[in-house]
Design an enzyme around this catalytic site. Structure first.
Site: not given
Ligand code: EPZ
Length: 417
Positions: A121, A116, A306, A398, A22-23
């Site tokens: 996020r 979410c 995840d 999802r 998915k990701n």
């Molecule tokens: C991706 O989300 C995945 N989703 C998530 O999978 C996964 O948990 C996550 O990466 C971490 O591996 C998709 O790829 C569609 P991040 P993403 O940006 O990109 C903070 C699932 O269950 N952050 O690496 O949103 C954020 O709040 C989903 O399949 C900021 O502070 O993850 C979090 O604490 C859930 N500012 C951390 O970084 C930003 O601008 C990691 O977020 C962006 C992120």
């Protein structure tokens, strides 16, 4: 709303072909906006989050056709640059369309992605990087207006956190930028490599994907291509957890074992035997798991956040105490309250969850509030005495393709009502 009914204590047996990731599918579908000509994407999972991305592509003017796991996208006539609020809210990851739309059209207008279930996020890292590339981004009440009339410029970007989504957004935006972009402290997840491989086949010049520093030399145009999406390592981890809690031998097919390098040792620690090679993995679970000791979620190649929920559920009936530390998201323990209703003995303090292995879990009526939490409740239901009724099935849909169909094919007593 439909519910899942799981009656536990059934042994599993058989083979699962693991779905496409998915990701990887979500950012890759967004990236097709940059191309002219036809893209044929194979092994694309049939998920509601993917459907949401296809709706956005169609809204923007792309031609989209789907037959099973193959999706054809033609983006020659992208005519819009905005994403309506209702489409934005369908999936959190739609923020990754931002870089693609700005790079293709020179502007973008979209609402802030819904927070979410696992935390607010934020998207500050995405916006900071795009501004460094020359985008003018105005944050108005609830939505963003972005302009880059002369296109984006290459920039030296340092991420304060190796954000997966921000890394993907920047890579996509940088492909058609004027000049070279470097991303320092980039995320290294396999889905980033998959995205870069697809874009390079389209004619992009991306170097170092999967490393901490990624370099992108902007080009003037990208040509659609064919690509097969990598297997979903989190789905694989989830089915391993199902086998682990039922003392079963299950075979996973179509996996990349190196993507599971931080997950396999946890199952081995808890007494499972794992054999892998040639895209297949066999897991042989003991009658009762031993404790997983300590599991810390980290950016790749560390243990993936995840997989925390499904494995924490498997630890609930292990012999001994397992400690989980959730370092990535601040609110990713919402499944714990529901597991406690099933008889689990778990204490949380901030990032830390202490799971004291219980002799048994008991079926109960429980509610899922996020995708991986829903998977955790199903894992717990598989080993609980009696029947567990799980609400929030829409969360499972999802991220997992035909979840209950796959599990019942392995012998689980599970049905959707
Ligand atoms: C991706 O989300 C995945 N989703 C998530 O999978 C996964 O948990 C996550 O990466 C971490 O591996 C998709 O790829 C569609 P991040 P993403 O940006 O990109 C903070 C699932 O269950 N952050 O690496 O949103 C954020 O709040 C989903 O399949 C900021 O502070 O993850 C979090 O604490 C859930 N500012 C951390 O970084 C930003 O601008 C990691 O977020 C962006 C992120």
């Amino acid at each position: 709303m439909s519910r899942l009914l799981v009656t536990g204590r059934e042994k599993l047996d058989g083979e699962v072909y693991v779905q496409g990731a998915k990701n990887s599918a979500l950012p890759l579908l967004a990236a097709t906006i940059l191309t002219k000509g036809e893209n044929i994407i194979f092994n694309c999972p049939e998920l509601s989050d993917v459907e949401a991305s296809l709706l956005i592509l169609r809204y923007l003017g792309c031609g989209v056709k789907r037959s099973g796991k193959t999706i054809i996208v033609k983006s020659d006539n992208v005519s819009r640059f905005d994403i309506p609020d209702d489409l934005m809210r369908k999936t959190r990851s739609s923020i990754v369309f931002l870089g693609a739309i700005i790079a293709r059209t020179g502007k973008a207008k979209l609402s802030f992605p819904g927070g979410c279930e696992i935390g607010p996020r934020p998207i500050d890292l995405h916006l900071k990087a795009l501004r460094e590339m020359g985008a003018i981004i105005e944050e108005k009440h609830g939505y963003l207006e972005c302009f880059a009339p002369k296109g984006l410029n290459g920039a030296k970007i340092v991420l304060s956190f190796p954000s997966v989504g921000a890394t993907e957004d920047i890579i996509i935006a940088a492909c058609l930028a004027n000049g070279t972009t470097t991303i320092t402290n980039a995320a290294r997840e396999p889905e980033i490599c998959d995205l870069a491989e697809y874009l390079n086949k389209c004619g992009a010049k991306i170097y170092g994907a999967g490393e901490g520093v990624v370099v992108i030399d902007g080009v003037t145009a990208l040509e659609g291509t064919q690509h097969t999406i990598i297997p979903d390592r989190i789905a694989a981890a989830t089915f391993m957890a199902c086998a682990a809690v039922t003392g079963s031998h299950v075979t996973l097919d179509g996996i990349v074992s190196s993507h599971l390098a931080s997950i396999i040792p946890i199952f081995e620690e808890s007494g499972c035997k794992i054999k892998s090679g040639g895209g297949r993995l066999d897991i042989f679970a003991p009658k009762r798991l031993k404790s997983m000791r300590i599991v810390r979620t980290m950016p790749y190649p560390g243990f993936p956040t995840d997989a925390q929920a499904p494995l924490l559920a498997a630890a609930c009936t292990a012999q001994g105490t397992s400690i989980f530390v959730e370092n990535i998201f601040e609110n990713r323990y919402r499944h714990i309250g529901e597991l406690v209703r099933m008889g689990a003995n778990i204490k949380t303090e901030g990032k830390v969850a202490v799971v004291e292995g219980a002799d048994a879990l008991y079926g109960a009526a429980v509610e899922a509030t996020d995708l991986r939490g829903a998977a955790a409740l199903a894992v717990a239901g598989l080993c609980a005495e009696g029947t567990t009724s799980i609400g929030g099935v829409q969360f499972l849909e999802r991220g997992y393709e035909d979840f209950e169909v796959v599990l019942s094919s392995l012998g689980a007593d599970i049905k959707k009502i």
